[in-house]
Every structure is written in C-alpha cells, then in structure tokens.
Design a protein around this motif. Structure first.
Motif, mmCIF file in Angstrom:
data_model
loop_
_atom_site.group_PDB
_atom_site.id
_atom_site.type_symbol
_atom_site.label_atom_id
_atom_site.label_comp_id
_atom_site.label_asym_id
_atom_site.label_seq_id
_atom_site.Cartn_x
_atom_site.Cartn_y
_atom_site.Cartn_z
ATOM 1 N N GLY A 145 -51.858 6.713 -66.406
ATOM 2 C CA GLY A 145 -52.433 6.294 -67.425
ATOM 3 C C GLY A 145 -53.399 6.902 -66.278
ATOM 4 O O GLY A 145 -55.199 7.094 -66.378
ATOM 5 N N ASN B 149 -55.841 12.760 -78.397
ATOM 6 C CA ASN B 149 -55.741 13.678 -77.577
ATOM 7 C C ASN B 149 -54.967 15.182 -78.367
ATOM 8 O O ASN B 149 -53.624 14.700 -77.931
ATOM 9 C CB ASN B 149 -54.978 13.280 -76.295
ATOM 10 N N LEU C 283 -49.165 13.468 -64.325
ATOM 11 C CA LEU C 283 -48.708 13.995 -65.852
ATOM 12 C C LEU C 283 -48.188 15.243 -65.090
ATOM 13 O O LEU C 283 -48.072 15.991 -65.035
ATOM 14 C CB LEU C 283 -50.448 14.098 -65.993
ATOM 15 N N ASN D 83 -46.899 3.136 -73.765
ATOM 16 C CA ASN D 83 -48.114 4.073 -72.747
ATOM 17 C C ASN D 83 -48.675 4.607 -73.369
ATOM 18 O O ASN D 83 -50.243 5.873 -72.955
ATOM 19 C CB ASN D 83 -47.519 4.063 -71.108
ATOM 20 N N ASP E 75 -43.974 -2.292 -79.216
ATOM 21 C CA ASP E 75 -45.260 -3.017 -79.088
ATOM 22 C C ASP E 75 -45.876 -2.529 -78.951
ATOM 23 O O ASP E 75 -46.827 -2.196 -77.934
ATOM 24 C CB ASP E 75 -44.493 -4.075 -78.202
ATOM 25 N N THR E 76 -46.850 -2.881 -79.995
ATOM 26 C CA THR E 76 -48.716 -2.404 -79.688
ATOM 27 C C THR E 76 -48.988 -2.289 -80.849
ATOM 28 O O THR E 76 -49.230 -3.421 -81.857
ATOM 29 C CB THR E 76 -48.994 -0.675 -79.825
ATOM 30 N N ILE F 73 -63.119 7.605 -71.431
ATOM 31 C CA ILE F 73 -63.738 8.521 -70.538
ATOM 32 C C ILE F 73 -64.600 9.344 -71.235
ATOM 33 O O ILE F 73 -65.475 9.373 -69.857
ATOM 34 C CB ILE F 73 -62.344 10.114 -70.644
ATOM 35 N N MET G 228 -46.854 9.967 -67.989
ATOM 36 C CA MET G 228 -48.577 9.419 -67.277
ATOM 37 C C MET G 228 -48.792 8.781 -66.941
ATOM 38 O O MET G 228 -48.054 7.972 -67.357
ATOM 39 C CB MET G 228 -50.035 10.168 -68.212
ATOM 40 N N THR H 30 -58.669 3.099 -76.325
ATOM 41 C CA THR H 30 -58.982 4.228 -76.389
ATOM 42 C C THR H 30 -60.144 5.112 -77.850
ATOM 43 O O THR H 30 -60.372 6.299 -77.425
ATOM 44 C CB THR H 30 -57.675 5.263 -76.633
ATOM 45 N N ALA I 233 -59.754 12.523 -74.608
ATOM 46 C CA ALA I 233 -58.519 11.857 -74.129
ATOM 47 C C ALA I 233 -58.537 11.164 -74.486
ATOM 48 O O ALA I 233 -57.730 10.185 -74.652
ATOM 49 C CB ALA I 233 -57.992 12.483 -72.864
ATOM 50 N N ALA J 86 -52.795 23.492 -69.725
ATOM 51 C CA ALA J 86 -52.625 22.321 -70.269
ATOM 52 C C ALA J 86 -54.336 21.736 -71.455
ATOM 53 O O ALA J 86 -54.782 22.700 -71.845
ATOM 54 C CB ALA J 86 -52.637 21.013 -69.681
ATOM 55 N N CYS J 87 -55.037 20.495 -70.707
ATOM 56 C CA CYS J 87 -55.835 20.380 -71.790
ATOM 57 C C CYS J 87 -57.052 21.036 -72.085
ATOM 58 O O CYS J 87 -57.824 21.082 -72.783
ATOM 59 C CB CYS J 87 -56.133 18.650 -72.030
ATOM 60 N N SER K 125 -54.494 17.819 -76.427
ATOM 61 C CA SER K 125 -54.602 18.783 -75.437
ATOM 62 C C SER K 125 -55.808 20.116 -75.833
ATOM 63 O O SER K 125 -56.891 20.255 -75.890
ATOM 64 C CB SER K 125 -53.308 19.741 -75.581
HETATM 65 N N1 ACO Z 1 -50.554 -1.342 -76.722
HETATM 66 C C1 ACO Z 1 -49.898 -2.317 -75.962
HETATM 67 N N2 ACO Z 1 -50.006 -2.836 -74.816
HETATM 68 C C2 ACO Z 1 -49.871 -1.660 -73.767
HETATM 69 C C3 ACO Z 1 -49.842 0.022 -74.720
HETATM 70 C C4 ACO Z 1 -49.937 -0.329 -76.014
HETATM 71 N N3 ACO Z 1 -49.877 0.793 -76.669
HETATM 72 N N4 ACO Z 1 -50.134 1.013 -73.159
HETATM 73 C C5 ACO Z 1 -49.717 -0.188 -72.718
HETATM 74 N N5 ACO Z 1 -50.699 -1.299 -72.495
HETATM 75 C C6 ACO Z 1 -50.628 -2.371 -71.704
HETATM 76 C C7 ACO Z 1 -49.996 -2.437 -70.106
HETATM 77 O O1 ACO Z 1 -48.132 -2.178 -70.548
HETATM 78 C C8 ACO Z 1 -50.279 -3.238 -69.548
HETATM 79 O O2 ACO Z 1 -49.829 -4.511 -69.544
HETATM 80 P P1 ACO Z 1 -49.232 -5.152 -68.198
HETATM 81 O O3 ACO Z 1 -50.680 -5.204 -67.607
HETATM 82 O O4 ACO Z 1 -48.904 -6.014 -68.773
HETATM 83 O O5 ACO Z 1 -48.837 -4.879 -67.786
HETATM 84 C C9 ACO Z 1 -51.523 -2.968 -70.046
HETATM 85 O O6 ACO Z 1 -51.870 -2.650 -71.325
HETATM 86 C C10 ACO Z 1 -52.933 -2.478 -69.367
HETATM 87 O O7 ACO Z 1 -52.246 -1.000 -68.555
HETATM 88 P P2 ACO Z 1 -53.210 0.218 -68.432
HETATM 89 O O8 ACO Z 1 -52.696 1.563 -68.459
HETATM 90 O O9 ACO Z 1 -54.124 -0.578 -67.326
HETATM 91 O O10 ACO Z 1 -54.363 0.417 -69.874
HETATM 92 P P3 ACO Z 1 -55.362 1.415 -69.367
HETATM 93 O O11 ACO Z 1 -56.608 0.298 -69.825
HETATM 94 O O12 ACO Z 1 -55.532 2.436 -68.359
HETATM 95 O O13 ACO Z 1 -55.365 2.371 -70.574
HETATM 96 C C11 ACO Z 1 -54.777 4.646 -71.154
HETATM 97 C C12 ACO Z 1 -54.092 3.048 -70.447
HETATM 98 C C13 ACO Z 1 -55.345 5.039 -72.391
HETATM 99 C C14 ACO Z 1 -53.334 5.180 -70.923
HETATM 100 C C15 ACO Z 1 -55.837 5.235 -69.941
HETATM 101 O O14 ACO Z 1 -55.970 4.890 -68.418
HETATM 102 C C16 ACO Z 1 -55.626 6.901 -70.072
HETATM 103 O O15 ACO Z 1 -56.425 6.555 -71.527
HETATM 104 N N6 ACO Z 1 -55.570 8.194 -69.277
HETATM 105 C C17 ACO Z 1 -56.328 8.326 -69.180
HETATM 106 C C18 ACO Z 1 -54.771 10.016 -70.345
HETATM 107 C C19 ACO Z 1 -56.278 10.915 -70.107
HETATM 108 O O16 ACO Z 1 -56.852 11.494 -70.076
HETATM 109 N N7 ACO Z 1 -55.071 11.744 -70.641
HETATM 110 C C20 ACO Z 1 -55.118 13.537 -70.582
HETATM 111 C C21 ACO Z 1 -54.218 14.260 -69.876
HETATM 112 S S1 ACO Z 1 -53.233 14.485 -71.501
HETATM 113 C C22 ACO Z 1 -52.313 16.065 -71.412
HETATM 114 O O17 ACO Z 1 -52.634 16.696 -70.782
HETATM 115 C C23 ACO Z 1 -51.683 15.740 -72.786
#
Ligand code: ACO
Length: 369
Positions: free
Chosen positions: A261, A326, A207, A169, A27-28, A302, A259, A37, A298, A117-118, A328
């Motif tokens: 996030g 992303n 993570l 997520n 559901d996105t 960011i 994760m 992102t 990522a 990792a990344c 990694s």
């Molecule tokens: N589609 C629709 N809605 C979504 C989705 C999606 N794909 N994913 C999450 N939501 C919803 C959530 O359920 C939440 O709903 P709720 O308020 O009803 O609970 C709402 O969107 C907000 O969720 P948040 O987690 O607050 O969204 P945020 O703005 O923080 O964005 C994200 C999430 C993109 C994951 C962000 O936090 C992020 O980029 N984090 C860092 C990721 C990263 O840097 N990773 C690096 C390491 S990866 C590695 O090492 C392999």
C-alpha cells in the motif's frame, strides 16, 4: 473540431457492504477504514456480471435510460467502436466489448477490451480520440482507415472476484461497478484538448495479480505426459516474476490482488500531479483555466495529498469514494457521471480526468464540456 463527450452513465450492484460488515471477515474497524481511506461502504456484485453492469451504465450514456448525463439519444447504428476497460473480464472470448456490443445491438461497432488497470478508462478515451482524429475528414490517410464518428468507452470491474477477502490490508479498499461514456467527433467544437498516457515499471512488484488458467496441460518437454497435468511449471515462472511464490506456498489463493500500500500510495500522489501537469501543458492551459478534476478514487488521502501538491482545495476534485471504494477502471467514468448529475460540469467548462494504478500506469485527459 474534436472528440466530445456527449453522454456518460454508471451502474452499481445491489449489495451495499458497510465497513462494519467487514469486521465479520477481518480484524478491522469502521474508524480505521474511514480515517485511512475515506471509504464507508462498497458495492459487491453477488449476482450481477460485469456485462450486466456495463449494459446499465452504457444505456444511460446513450440516453436510453434515466440517470447520468446525455446530450441526446444515440441510436445503436451510430456507434462505430466499443472499448471496454477492465482487469476482471467476464470472458476472454468473446471480449466483454463484444458481449456489450451484442447486448446493446451495436451492429456496426468494432469492439475490443483494454487492460491498463485503474487507468483503463483514460487509456480508452485517449485511444478512441486518436482513432477518431486519424479518420477525420482532413486527416492524412483517413480514407484508408475505419471511419469512427462515435465510440462507447466503458470501465467495468468486479474486483470482488480477485480480492483476497481474508487480507485486511486490501479487502477493505475495493468495490464493483461500471461507468460508460459516449464520445462523438464534432467538426465545430473542440471536446478533448489533450491526453497523456504513461507506463512506469513497478520494479518491486508493489501491485500484482496473476492470470489463472485451469485447463490441465498433458505435455512435458518430451511430448504427451499425463503426469505433467498435475503441475504447470510456467505458473511457477510467472509467480517468480511477480515475486509471489512465497505467498502461494503459504496457501494464499493464487489469483488475487496483492499490494504494498505505501509504495502504491507514493507512486499515486506523484503520478497524479505529473499527469495533470503534462496534459495541461499539452492543451496550452494552466490550472486556473480548469473547473474540475475528476481523479481515480483509490483513497481519499491520495486525493488530499495531490490537492495539496498542486495548491488547490479538495473541493477542486470530484470525490466519490465514500460509498464505492476503489473500482479500478470503473472509477473515473462513474465519478464523471456523479459530477454531471451534481451539476458540477457545465458547457464550456475545462475538465481534467486523471488516473493512476497497477502497472504502474497513469494518464490524463483534458476536455472542454
Ligand atoms: N484495519 C485495521 N488495521 C489495518 C488494516 C485494516 N483494514 N489494514 C492495515 N492495517 C494495519 C496494518 O497491519 C498496519 O499495522 P502495523 O503497524 O501493526 O503493522 C497499520 O494498519 C498501518 O498500515 P499501513 O499500510 O502503514 O497503512 P496506510 O496508512 O499506508 O494505509 C492503505 C494503507 C490504505 C492501503 C494505503 O497505503 C493506500 O491507500 N495505498 C494505495 C492504494 C492504491 O492507491 N491502490 C491503487 C491501485 S489498486 C488497483 O490497481 C486495482
């Protein structure tokens, strides 16, 4: 004198998965993913292996194939070292670096894999530079070490194999790909000016992805026990340590990326600017000396936050996340190849590569092109 980047390249799987396609899985919406992102699509390796992708990326970096950037064609016998950074290796034994070495015919090279990792590619570059400096002509103890003049450093991932596809997520964030760079010790020119690698704790397990082994163990603490094959207590201990027992009890697949996030986001913004600061200070430079920053990809947000934090426009960074997501350890070398292909790095430019990711690892390299 120093360790110069003389080539880089990238390779992507054939399948391009657009955001709309993911709405069939979770559901996105395209709008949510792009706004939160900056990602519009990502590549998924359906048939390609990580080794296939890294061979293609390395061939560009070595000047054997079109694409990427290379100062000259490097012969297989010139490569003394292969470092392959990944969290999704095709095999444990031989190493992916060993597989790559065989496929490219790099008969003189020592080869090993690296997991940071990344940050894996930046770690790999830093390790290669240190090994090269330690055997440079005037280095103390050089004659007792492997002579390493040239190295191939790869970052390659098939994150699709550890993505929890029913989890919106995380599943929208990741992609597959490979990037590579060739470095050479140069007695005249500087190349890498400084490097920094770091590892903070990730105290809340923001993570994680556990390893998975599927060979049944026919022992308990008393000795042979066929009933012990049914359950591996040590897996429970790992799941406890990573804080994922409840997820697994809920029926989630075990070996997937999980994760928090927002916690990772917060760490990422701080780590990115801190790593740039330390590496520049070590090089005796300031941001005013720098032409371009090539960051881990990522989340475009960011990079925007980090740009604001260091007081530079987004354009000061190479941003390549829109059609890859992303991937990694593969992100930085692929993004570096983009920067060269787009003419954004010219001889003499000072460039910063900066990474952060699982672990929590981070790191930066400052080099003169
Ligand atoms: N589609 C629709 N809605 C979504 C989705 C999606 N794909 N994913 C999450 N939501 C919803 C959530 O359920 C939440 O709903 P709720 O308020 O009803 O609970 C709402 O969107 C907000 O969720 P948040 O987690 O607050 O969204 P945020 O703005 O923080 O964005 C994200 C999430 C993109 C994951 C962000 O936090 C992020 O980029 N984090 C860092 C990721 C990263 O840097 N990773 C690096 C390491 S990866 C590695 O090492 C392999």
């Amino acid at each position: 004198m120093g360790c110069r980047i003389i080539g880089c390249g990238k390779a992507l799987p054939a399948l391009d998965v657009k955001n709309d396609e993911l709405t069939k899985l979770v559901d996105t919406s395209d709008e949510w993913i792009v706004t939160r992102t900056g990602i519009e699509s990502r590549r998924v390796a359906v048939a390609e292996t990580g080794t296939d992708l890294s061979v293609a990326a390395a061939r560009q970096a070595l000047g054997w194939d079109e694409g990427g950037y290379s100062e000259r064609r490097v012969d297989p016998a010139e490569i003394d070292l292969v470092i392959y950074a990944t969290i999704t290796p095709d095999a444990m034994v031989p190493s992916c670096a060993g597989l790559l070495r065989r496929r490219l015919g790099l008969e003189r090279a020592a080869a090993f894999d690296l997991n940071a990792a990344c940050s894996g590619f930046v770690y790999g570059l830093s390790v290669a530079e240190s090994l090269m400096a330690a055997c440079a002509p005037n280095a103390a103890g050089a004659s007792g070490r492997n002579p390493i003049r040239r190295a191939l450093i790869v970052g390659a991932e098939r994150l699709s194999r550890i993505t929890n596809w029913p989890d919106r997520n995380t599943c929208v964030l990741f992609g597959d790909g490979a990037g590579a760079a060739v470095v050479e010790w140069d007695e005249e020119r500087p190349g890498i000016l400084s490097s920094f690698i770091a590892n903070e704790d990730d105290p809340t397990n923001a993570l994680t992805c556990p390893a998975a082994y599927d060979s049944p163990v026919p022992f308990d603490n008393e000795g042979v026990s066929l009933r012990a094959e049914e359950h591996d207590d040590s897996l429970d201990a790992v799941d406890e340590e990573l804080g994922i027992r409840a997820h697994i009890a809920d029926g989630e697949p075990r070996q997937v990326l999980r994760m928090d996030g927002q916690k990772v986001f917060k760490f990422a913004v701080g780590a990115l600017s801190a790593a740039v600061d330390v590496a520049l200070e070590r090089a005796g430079l300031t941001l005013d000396d720098v032409s371009l920053i090539v960051p881990h990809q990522a989340n475009e947000r960011i990079i925007r936050y980090a740009a604001k934090k260091i007081g530079r426009p987004l354009d000061f960074f190479q941003v390549s996340i829109a059609h890859r997501g992303n991937s990694s350890a593969a992100c930085i070398p692929m993004t570096l190849a983009d920067a060269y292909e787009n003419g954004r790095i010219k001889p003499g430019d000072k460039v910063v590569l900066v990474a952060f990711g699982g672990g929590f690892t981070s790191g930066a390299v400052v080099y003169e092109a």
